[in-house]
Every structure is written in C-alpha cells, then in structure tokens.
Design an enzyme around this catalytic site. Structure first.
Site, PDB file in Angstrom:
ATOM      1  N   SER A  55       0.853  -1.189   0.000  1.00  0.00           N
ATOM      2  CA  SER A  55       0.000   0.000   0.000  1.00  0.00           C
ATOM      3  C   SER A  55       0.885   1.233   0.000  1.00  0.00           C
ATOM      4  CB  SER A  55      -0.895   0.008   1.248  1.00  0.00           C
ATOM      5  OG  SER A  55      -1.562   1.249   1.385  1.00  0.00           O
TER       6      SER A  55
ATOM      7  N   TYR B  40      -2.247  -0.063  10.240  1.00  0.00           N
ATOM      8  CA  TYR B  40      -2.281  -0.465   8.828  1.00  0.00           C
ATOM      9  C   TYR B  40      -0.983  -0.045   8.138  1.00  0.00           C
ATOM     10  CZ  TYR B  40      -4.076  -1.151   4.099  1.00  0.00           C
ATOM     11  OH  TYR B  40      -4.258  -1.576   2.796  1.00  0.00           O
TER      12      TYR B  40
END
Length: 283
Positions: free
Chosen positions: A150, A163
C-alpha cells in the site's frame, strides 16, 4: 511485450484474499488466461461464490479452480493451503499474498485491532513467503511471488498507524525477498510489490455502493499488475483517477527527504510545511 513465464496457460496461481476485490479480480483474470487457480479466503461461503465466478472465466471450468478456506494468520492453515494446492495441481507458479484487513488504530489506541491487522496483513504475508517459497524453489522453473502492499506503507499518512506499519513491513519483506531470490541458482523466481492506488473494494467502500470517481476498479489494478510482471517490474505502483504516478513520485520523495533534510516526522501534514510541500509538488 513477452508474457511472464509464470502466467503461461496451464500453470497454477494461488491467491489469498481471493473472495473479493483485487484478489477476486486477479483470480478471474488468471483463469481467463488459462491458468489453474487456487483461491484462499476466510469465509467458505464467500469463497465458494468466488470460485463459481472464477470458473466461469476458465476454459476448463470448475476443474481448474480450487477453493481452500484459509486463515492466513495461522501458519498451519497456510501449510494446509500449500499442501492442497500441490496435491491438486502439482505446482505453484504464482503466489499472490493479497489478504488484508482494516482498520487498525493510532499509535496508542485499539491494541486489539492492531493485533488483527498485523496478524493478517503482515504475518499472513510472512507465512505465505515462508511456506511456499522453498517448495517453489524446488520446482526449478520460473515462478513469481506477488505481495500486495500500500502507498500507506511508503508515505505513512497519519490516521491508521497499524495499517501503515503492516504495509511498511510487507514492503521491507518483499524487497528482501527479491534480493534473496536473485541470489538463488538460476534466478528463476521474481518478486513483485503491488501497490494499489485508491481502489474501490469491499474493504475500502465504507458502506458505499457506488465507486467514487477518483478510484480505480480492482480489474484496473490487476491489468497493471500483469503489465508490471511482464516488464519484470518490482515496484508496481498504481495511479488512480485523481493521483498520477508523477504525484506519487513527489510524495514518496518528500517522505524520504524528511530524513535527509531532518524535517519533523510526517512533515507533509505539518502546518509549517504546507506551503513548501505544495510548491514541491509543482516542480
């Protein structure tokens, strides 16, 4: 452009997080290319629905699709996934460690969600790499390992720190994996870090039914993944309808220069650097 040898018809792809989103899109695309596909996800019901969708794209139909309910955070479950894939299809040419979850939490909140996010997003990838790589090396043919990262694991925006940490770990792991695989005899297995932009999936929809104009579809991400694999790209960084690759490059460079310029951490979001960052983007 030549096709990556791991993507040739009749080869085998194992995909985690395959019941929806990017994983499902990859399964359907690989099946349409003639690969045999092993789908892994947590929910047996969702996985079976996904298997039927993928089978509809496969020239050989349902016989080319295997569905294995799997909790990637559990090492023994990933071992069972590997064993089932090899017992059914005899090899694994593409391993796509794609399973992910959110939200996590900030630096000092939601410790329970931190554990879940790290166990799935990071340990799930570690488990996949540790369990499948030796078996793929033993095949002595050309293969590929794709780990889904990501942009939040590269520029680390404030908000969901858990995250960010999980995806930063995936980036570091995949970089080291690529280096190690290059040193293996024959250099037969490539590693790739897939970095989606804004993508409309079940995880990112937040209850919305309609794709935001700025977001890509999972199918667009998979198209770029295959193009990147064919070019032997390691970093496959996807734009979206709002953010170009040029903007991503400047954001990544600014984040790295926080260290070299000794700026405050995450200075891109620091009010004292707002004007300087905006000017930097325009260069």
């Amino acid at each position: 452009m030549a096709l990556h040898h791991a993507l040739n018809p009749d080869r085998v792809a194992v995909i985690t997080g395959a019941a929806s989103g990017i994983g499902l899109a990859a399964g359907k695309r690989f099946a349409a290319m003639g690969l045999k596909v092993c789908l892994a996800d947590l929910s047996p019901d969702a996985l079976e629905r996904a298997a039927e969708e993928v089978a509809s794209m496969a020239p050989a139909g349902r016989s080319a699709v295997l569905a294995v309910p799997t909790d990637v955070s559990r090492l023994e479950a990933v071992q069972a996934l590997r064993d089932k894939a090899y017992a059914t299809f005899g090899e694994v040419a593409v391993l796509m460690n794609n399973a992910g979850t959110s939200p996590g939490g900030g630096p000092y909140e939601h410790i329970d969600r931190w554990r879940k996010v790290l166990e799935v997003n990071l340990w799930g990838v570690i488990n996949g790499v540790q369990i499948f790589t030796p078996s793929m090396l033993a095949q002595r043919n050309e293969c590929a390992i794709v780990n889904t990262g990501s942009k939040q694991g590269i520029t680390c925006p404030p908000g969901d720190t858990a995250y960010n940490v999980s995806k930063a770990g995936v980036k570091v792991l995949t970089e080291a994996l690529a280096h190690s695989l290059r040193s293996e005899e024959g250099d037969r297995i490539s590693a790739h870090l897939l970095v989606p932009g804004s993508t409309f999936t079940g995880m990112t929809s937040r209850g919305r039914n309609e794709k935001p104009p700025g977001a890509w579809t999972p199918e667009q991400v998979v198209d770029m993944l295959i193009e990147g694999m064919n070019r032997s790209d390691f970093y496959i960084i996807c734009p979206d309808n709002d953010v170009t690759r040029a903007i991503d490059n400047r954001r990544i460079l600014w984040a790295a220069q926080d260290i070299t310029e000794n700026r405050p951490a995450l200075s891109r979001w620091h009010p004292d650097y707002k004007v300087a960052f905006e000017a930097f983007l325009e260069v």
